[in-house]
Design a protein around this motif. Structure first.
Motif, PDB file in Angstrom:
ATOM      1  N   LEU A   2       0.820  -1.206   0.000  1.00 61.40           N
ATOM      2  CA  LEU A   2       0.000   0.000   0.000  1.00 61.40           C
ATOM      3  C   LEU A   2       0.855   1.258   0.000  1.00 61.40           C
ATOM      4  CD1 LEU A   2      -2.858  -1.019   2.456  1.00 61.40           C
ATOM      5  CD2 LEU A   2      -2.954  -0.871  -0.025  1.00 61.40           C
ATOM      6  N   GLU A   3       1.919   1.249   0.775  1.00 57.55           N
ATOM      7  CA  GLU A   3       2.804   2.408   0.808  1.00 57.55           C
ATOM      8  C   GLU A   3       3.451   2.631  -0.554  1.00 57.55           C
ATOM      9  OE1 GLU A   3       5.647   2.034   3.949  1.00 57.55           O
ATOM     10  OE2 GLU A   3       4.096   1.943   5.495  1.00 57.55           O
ATOM     11  N   LEU A   7      -1.047   4.485  -1.189  1.00 59.85           N
ATOM     12  CA  LEU A   7      -2.420   4.385  -0.704  1.00 59.85           C
ATOM     13  C   LEU A   7      -2.429   4.412   0.813  1.00 59.85           C
ATOM     14  CD1 LEU A   7      -3.715   1.564  -3.058  1.00 59.85           C
ATOM     15  CD2 LEU A   7      -4.139   4.011  -3.246  1.00 59.85           C
ATOM     16  N   VAL A   9      -4.387   3.240   4.282  1.00 65.04           N
ATOM     17  CA  VAL A   9      -5.355   2.294   4.829  1.00 65.04           C
ATOM     18  C   VAL A   9      -6.393   3.098   5.590  1.00 65.04           C
ATOM     19  CG1 VAL A   9      -5.696   0.357   6.390  1.00 65.04           C
ATOM     20  CG2 VAL A   9      -3.604   0.515   5.050  1.00 65.04           C
TER      21      VAL A   9
END
Length: 51
Positions: A2-3, A7, A9
């Motif tokens: 995600l990083e 993005l 969370v």
């Protein structure tokens, strides 16, 4: 991952609903219907398309 995709969370409390579990048992959030509709658009519009 995600990083790397930059993005964030989402915080379950900020989303106004608790974290959900139980998908493998067939329990899903309402949002899944929208995601599935989006994912199914191309194959339904272009049957037999390949990537």
């Amino acid at each position: 991952m995600l990083e790397e995709a930059t993005l964030k969370v989402p915080d379950a409390a900020a989303a106004n609903h608790p974290a959900h579990s139980g998908g493998r048992q067939g329990r899903h959030t309402e949002e899944l219907g929208y995601v599935l509709a989006e994912m199914q658009y191309l194959p339904r519009t272009y049957p037999g398309a390949t990537w």
